[in-house]
Motif scaffolding. Structure first.
Motif, PDB file in Angstrom:
ATOM      1  N   MET B   1       0.844  -1.207   0.000  1.00 53.59           N
ATOM      2  CA  MET B   1       0.000   0.000   0.000  1.00 53.59           C
ATOM      3  C   MET B   1       0.877   1.254   0.000  1.00 53.59           C
ATOM      4  SD  MET B   1      -3.144  -0.914   0.043  1.00 53.59           S
ATOM      5  CE  MET B   1      -4.452  -1.849   0.778  1.00 53.59           C
ATOM      6  N   MET B   2       0.802   2.026  -1.055  1.00 49.77           N
ATOM      7  CA  MET B   2       1.624   3.238  -1.132  1.00 49.77           C
ATOM      8  C   MET B   2       0.792   4.426  -1.616  1.00 49.77           C
ATOM      9  SD  MET B   2       5.357   2.127  -2.649  1.00 49.77           S
ATOM     10  CE  MET B   2       4.798   1.113  -4.015  1.00 49.77           C
ATOM     11  N   THR B   3       1.285   5.619  -1.274  1.00 52.39           N
ATOM     12  CA  THR B   3       0.675   6.838  -1.810  1.00 52.39           C
ATOM     13  C   THR B   3       1.238   7.075  -3.209  1.00 52.39           C
ATOM     14  OG1 THR B   3       2.426   8.282  -1.028  1.00 52.39           O
ATOM     15  CG2 THR B   3       0.617   7.838   0.518  1.00 52.39           C
ATOM     16  N   ILE B   4       0.632   8.007  -3.927  1.00 50.19           N
ATOM     17  CA  ILE B   4       1.116   8.342  -5.279  1.00 50.19           C
ATOM     18  C   ILE B   4       2.564   8.832  -5.214  1.00 50.19           C
ATOM     19  CG2 ILE B   4      -0.069  10.605  -5.097  1.00 50.19           C
ATOM     20  CD1 ILE B   4      -0.274  10.615  -8.156  1.00 50.19           C
ATOM     21  N   THR B   5       2.899   9.610  -4.203  1.00 49.77           N
ATOM     22  CA  THR B   5       4.270  10.114  -4.066  1.00 49.77           C
ATOM     23  C   THR B   5       5.239   8.954  -3.870  1.00 49.77           C
ATOM     24  OG1 THR B   5       3.544  12.243  -3.185  1.00 49.77           O
ATOM     25  CG2 THR B   5       5.776  11.537  -2.597  1.00 49.77           C
ATOM     26  N   GLU B   6       4.887   8.007  -2.987  1.00 51.48           N
ATOM     27  CA  GLU B   6       5.758   6.852  -2.740  1.00 51.48           C
ATOM     28  C   GLU B   6       5.906   5.995  -3.997  1.00 51.48           C
ATOM     29  OE1 GLU B   6       4.064   7.023   1.795  1.00 51.48           O
ATOM     30  OE2 GLU B   6       3.595   5.254   0.589  1.00 51.48           O
ATOM     31  N   LYS B   7       4.797   5.836  -4.736  1.00 52.39           N
ATOM     32  CA  LYS B   7       4.865   4.994  -5.947  1.00 52.39           C
ATOM     33  C   LYS B   7       5.773   5.616  -7.005  1.00 52.39           C
ATOM     34  CE  LYS B   7       0.463   2.579  -5.758  1.00 52.39           C
ATOM     35  NZ  LYS B   7      -0.836   2.399  -6.428  1.00 52.39           N
ATOM     36  N   ILE B   8       5.678   6.935  -7.171  1.00 49.20           N
ATOM     37  CA  ILE B   8       6.513   7.590  -8.189  1.00 49.20           C
ATOM     38  C   ILE B   8       7.984   7.487  -7.781  1.00 49.20           C
ATOM     39  CG2 ILE B   8       7.081   9.768  -9.335  1.00 49.20           C
ATOM     40  CD1 ILE B   8       4.102  10.568  -8.984  1.00 49.20           C
ATOM     41  N   LEU B   9       8.265   7.740  -6.510  1.00 50.88           N
ATOM     42  CA  LEU B   9       9.659   7.675  -6.050  1.00 50.88           C
ATOM     43  C   LEU B   9      10.196   6.247  -6.168  1.00 50.88           C
ATOM     44  CD1 LEU B   9       9.603  10.137  -3.008  1.00 50.88           C
ATOM     45  CD2 LEU B   9      10.684  10.470  -5.245  1.00 50.88           C
ATOM     46  N   ALA B  10       9.364   5.254  -5.847  1.00 53.56           N
ATOM     47  CA  ALA B  10       9.796   3.854  -5.981  1.00 53.56           C
ATOM     48  C   ALA B  10      10.117   3.544  -7.442  1.00 53.56           C
ATOM     49  CB  ALA B  10       8.704   2.914  -5.454  1.00 53.56           C
ATOM     50  N   ARG B  11       9.235   3.956  -8.347  1.00 51.03           N
ATOM     51  CA  ARG B  11       9.465   3.711  -9.775  1.00 51.03           C
ATOM     52  C   ARG B  11      10.768   4.384 -10.223  1.00 51.03           C
ATOM     53  NH1 ARG B  11       9.410   6.144 -14.492  1.00 51.03           N
ATOM     54  NH2 ARG B  11       8.942   8.129 -13.495  1.00 51.03           N
ATOM     55  N   SER B  12      10.954   5.649  -9.796  1.00 50.57           N
ATOM     56  CA  SER B  12      12.144   6.392 -10.235  1.00 50.57           C
ATOM     57  C   SER B  12      13.421   5.842  -9.610  1.00 50.57           C
ATOM     58  CB  SER B  12      12.001   7.877  -9.881  1.00 50.57           C
ATOM     59  OG  SER B  12      10.938   8.446 -10.617  1.00 50.57           O
ATOM     60  N   ALA B  13      13.269   5.103  -8.517  1.00 46.34           N
ATOM     61  CA  ALA B  13      14.440   4.506  -7.866  1.00 46.34           C
ATOM     62  C   ALA B  13      14.651   3.054  -8.301  1.00 46.34           C
ATOM     63  CB  ALA B  13      14.271   4.577  -6.347  1.00 46.34           C
ATOM     64  N   GLY B  14      13.710   2.539  -9.092  1.00 46.27           N
ATOM     65  CA  GLY B  14      13.815   1.147  -9.519  1.00 46.27           C
ATOM     66  C   GLY B  14      13.559   0.165  -8.394  1.00 46.27           C
ATOM     67  N   LEU B  15      12.716   0.564  -7.436  1.00 46.04           N
ATOM     68  CA  LEU B  15      12.421  -0.293  -6.287  1.00 46.04           C
ATOM     69  C   LEU B  15      10.962  -0.742  -6.337  1.00 46.04           C
ATOM     70  CD1 LEU B  15      14.152   1.944  -3.582  1.00 46.04           C
ATOM     71  CD2 LEU B  15      15.008  -0.253  -4.449  1.00 46.04           C
ATOM     72  N   ALA B  16      10.683  -1.910  -5.784  1.00 39.89           N
ATOM     73  CA  ALA B  16       9.309  -2.420  -5.775  1.00 39.89           C
ATOM     74  C   ALA B  16       8.438  -1.604  -4.828  1.00 39.89           C
ATOM     75  CB  ALA B  16       9.296  -3.888  -5.364  1.00 39.89           C
ATOM     76  N   SER B  17       9.030  -1.193  -3.713  1.00 38.33           N
ATOM     77  CA  SER B  17       8.253  -0.384  -2.787  1.00 38.33           C
ATOM     78  C   SER B  17       9.196   0.473  -1.933  1.00 38.33           C
ATOM     79  CB  SER B  17       7.381  -1.268  -1.886  1.00 38.33           C
ATOM     80  OG  SER B  17       8.190  -1.945  -0.948  1.00 38.33           O
ATOM     81  N   VAL B  18       8.649   1.559  -1.426  1.00 33.35           N
ATOM     82  CA  VAL B  18       9.398   2.407  -0.496  1.00 33.35           C
ATOM     83  C   VAL B  18       8.445   2.797   0.618  1.00 33.35           C
ATOM     84  CG1 VAL B  18      10.921   3.355  -2.270  1.00 33.35           C
ATOM     85  CG2 VAL B  18       8.803   4.567  -1.690  1.00 33.35           C
ATOM     86  N   LYS B  19       9.014   3.293   1.727  1.00 32.12           N
ATOM     87  CA  LYS B  19       8.174   3.804   2.807  1.00 32.12           C
ATOM     88  C   LYS B  19       8.761   5.118   3.313  1.00 32.12           C
ATOM     89  CE  LYS B  19      10.360   0.992   6.390  1.00 32.12           C
ATOM     90  NZ  LYS B  19      11.552   0.711   5.596  1.00 32.12           N
ATOM     91  N   PRO B  20       7.925   5.939   3.943  1.00 27.42           N
ATOM     92  CA  PRO B  20       8.419   7.224   4.432  1.00 27.42           C
ATOM     93  C   PRO B  20       9.651   7.048   5.318  1.00 27.42           C
ATOM     94  CG  PRO B  20       6.041   7.177   4.588  1.00 27.42           C
ATOM     95  CD  PRO B  20       6.472   5.787   4.194  1.00 27.42           C
TER      96      PRO B  20
END
Lengths: 184, 430
Positions: B1-20
């Protein structure tokens, strides 16, 4: 980034929400920080935007500051992303700001450039100190000590950016971890 | 479960998911710079990567001079020359040169106009109001010269993933309210440090109803609450706007319904009133009616947050068949907006004609102008104790030039009504 972990000298005290227009007014943004002569000029205009009647920060005859430490309240450096702001403070001879809290971009620019240490106090200090009081900032033990009464106040640890600060800025850190090539 | 900001940052970092709180290396899709921070950024790039270094990707660098354009200041001209030289040397395709047909005006209005903002992408810019571009569903954030110089060479930046604060604005927008009232209300409620380090995510039926221009007004001022970025999920309006301006593909991303946020605020916009931010902070909130009758010396309508076509359309609706009582300055943000002043009409009369008949100052060419003071000869800059009502985004001491002047921030409706009366006026009371 300077490698001084002990800074001694008189403090310059400010309150809350010191914005980047007060730190370096926009009329001086025609100066380019990477040009050495203009870097020095930026220093001479540090905090030129404080309200009328404020004490002068760059009070030395050569345009530098007699105050290596600034003490401030909340949200220091709010406003613009202008890196001229931490650079002006650093170029003036300021080594550290001790605020209750920072605006994000100013904090980041301070760390990335290594111009000044953006430190956070554990309690609100801008009403406890007066401009000109002599102190010692000890970054090894996270303290600020006032000489006159030997009173010690705590600083917060710098947290996740500690490795960047320790390396001396963004480029030095990126080279250290191999993100960009080392210089020969 | 991610916010739009987390999803964009994950995509731009090449990661499946990120968290604050995660510190991640994020690839930049666009790096934006201008005449005030560009020369210093280039200086750092050359110092750190070498005199012969090449930028990471010429297609991803956009340089839009806009701050100190119409001035006799020699250093300002030298700085634009520095940009020209760099653009030539690096063969950068997206440079908009002052004094030529390609000059476009204020970068934050021009960047989306020119098709450089696409949903789901990551934008960094050497200007705090880079957060504007989140209005099109991108992650977009302001940075300093050193970080920008780093991106120029390395194409990426170390970023801490922000927590998200969600603002849900529902209800029908009253005809006297604009996006500026909404964001000033929010900043007044949470304070100038209320969203420090956070993403401000705006949604709800009132946001859906806003035009792209108005959504930009909201995201533009996220930084006035300390936010890292402002963001609005893209919808059909966004896709229509973007696809009319660029053929480049993009992938829209959206917040998961159950994504964790730090806080959630709800507003019914039907209950809100026109507001101002009084001197000298953007969170110094008051209703326009509470300041009613305050004498002003000048009214300023312009900037990245208040100089878009819709801002002038709102002002013109109020000023039509009326005269201004005080010095009133109109500064279109871009050439496109400037041209549209002749093309767009209210009751058959062009916006330009409405303003000229109302007796405003000669309409200024597009640039940042007096929004941030600037060189002494900047159009509209304050030099004394002027009280200004302005559609810009900051009212700090000295922001428009003089430390003795006072700035009230308000919507284009309030600006136009105040211009007509010469005192701060709620458009409903005109």
């Amino acid at each position: 980034m300077t490698k001084e972990h002990i800074i001694r000298g008189p403090v310059f005290v400010l309150e809350d929400n010191i914005d980047t227009d007060q730190i370096i007014p926009a009329c001086y943004l025609n100066l380019v920080p990477t040009i050495p002569d203009e870097y020095r000029k930026l220093g001479s205009f540090a905090l030129a935007g404080l309200p009328e009647g404020s004490a002068a920060f760059t009070a030395n005859s050569d345009g530098s500051t007699p105050y290596p430490i600034i003490i401030a309240g909340e949200n220091f450096g709010c406003g613009s992303s202008r890196e001229h702001a931490p650079i002006a403070l650093g170029a003036a001879g300021c080594k550290a700001v001790i605020a209750q809290s920072y605006a994000r971009i100013f904090f980041r620019n301070s760390v990335a450039t290594g111009e000044i240490y953006p430190l956070e106090s554990e309690e609100r200090l801008c009403e406890v100190f007066r401009t000109g009081e002599e102190v010692e900032v000890d970054m090894n033990n996270n303290t600020i000590t006032r000489f006159s009464d030997k009173k010690v106040f705590g600083l917060k640890s710098v947290g996740a950016v500690a490795p960047v600060i320790a390396a001396g800025g963004m480029f030095a850190y990126a080279r250290k971890i191999g993100m960009i090539k080392s210089r020969d | 479960m991610m916010t739009i900001t987390e999803k964009i940052l994950a995509r731009s970092a090449g990661l499946a998911s990120v968290k604050p709180g995660d510190n991640i290396w994020v690839n930049a899709d666009i790096l934006l710079t201008h005449d005030v921070c560009g020369p210093g950024t280039i200086g750092i790039f050359k110092r750190e990567f070498g005199a012969d270094a090449k930028v990471f990707d010429p297609e991803k660098v956009v340089i839009i001079p806009d701050h100190y354009i119409y001035t006799a200041d020699e250093k300002a001209h030298r700085n634009v020359d520095t940009l020209r030289k760099f653009v030539k040397e690096q063969q950068l395709p997206y440079y908009y040169d002052p004094g030529t047909e390609s000059y476009c005006g204020v970068c934050h209005v021009a960047l989306p106009e020119l098709g450089h903002v696409r949903p789901g992408e990551t934008i960094f810019g050497t200007d705090s109001h880079t957060c504007t571009h989140g209005a099109l569903g991108a992650f977009s954030s302001g940075i300093g010269n050193t970080d920008a110089g780093f991106i120029l060479g390395a194409g990426r930046l170390l970023v801490k993933v922000p927590e998200t604060i969600r603002f849900i604005l529902d209800g029908e927008m009253p005809g006297y309210l604009s996006a500026k009232d909404l964001i000033l209300q929010i900043i007044g409620d949470i304070g100038v440090a209320g969203a420090t380090y956070c993403a401000m995510e705006f949604s709800g039926s009132a946001i859906d109803s806003l035009s792209i221009d108005e959504r930009c007004t909201i995201c533009n001022m996220a930084v006035e609450a300390g936010a890292k970025n402002g963001i609005i999920a893209p919808d059909q309006k966004t896709f229509d706007y973007v696809k009319a301006r660029t053929g480049k593909p993009f992938e829209a991303l959206y917040s998961d319904a159950g994504a964790t946020v730090r806080a959630e605020y709800r507003y019914n916009v039907a209950e809100l009133e026109p507001v101002v931010a009084k001197p000298h902070l953007p969170d110094n909130l008051a209703t326009v009616r509470a300041c009613s009758g305050t004498k002003v010396d000048q009214v300023y309508i312009g900037s990245c947050t208040g100089g878009k076509l819709e801002d002038f359309h709102m002002a013109a609706r109020v000023m039509r068949c009326r005269k201004v009582a005080v010095r009133t300055m109109i500064v279109p943000a871009t050439r496109q907006v400037e041209r549209a002043l002749d093309e767009v009409t209210v009751e058959g009369e062009s916006l330009r004609s409405i303003f000229e008949n109302a007796g405003v100052e000669p309409i200024a060419p597009p640039s940042c102008a007096a929004c941030l003071g600037g060189p002494l000869d900047t159009f509209g800059r304050t030099h004394g104790e002027e009280v200004v009502l302005s559609t810009t985004n900051r009212n700090f001491i000295g922001r428009m030039g003089s430390k003795k002047s006072q700035i009230y921030l308000a919507s284009p409706f309030t600006a136009a009504a105040t211009a007509v009366k010469g005192v701060i006026t709620d458009v409903r009371d005109l």
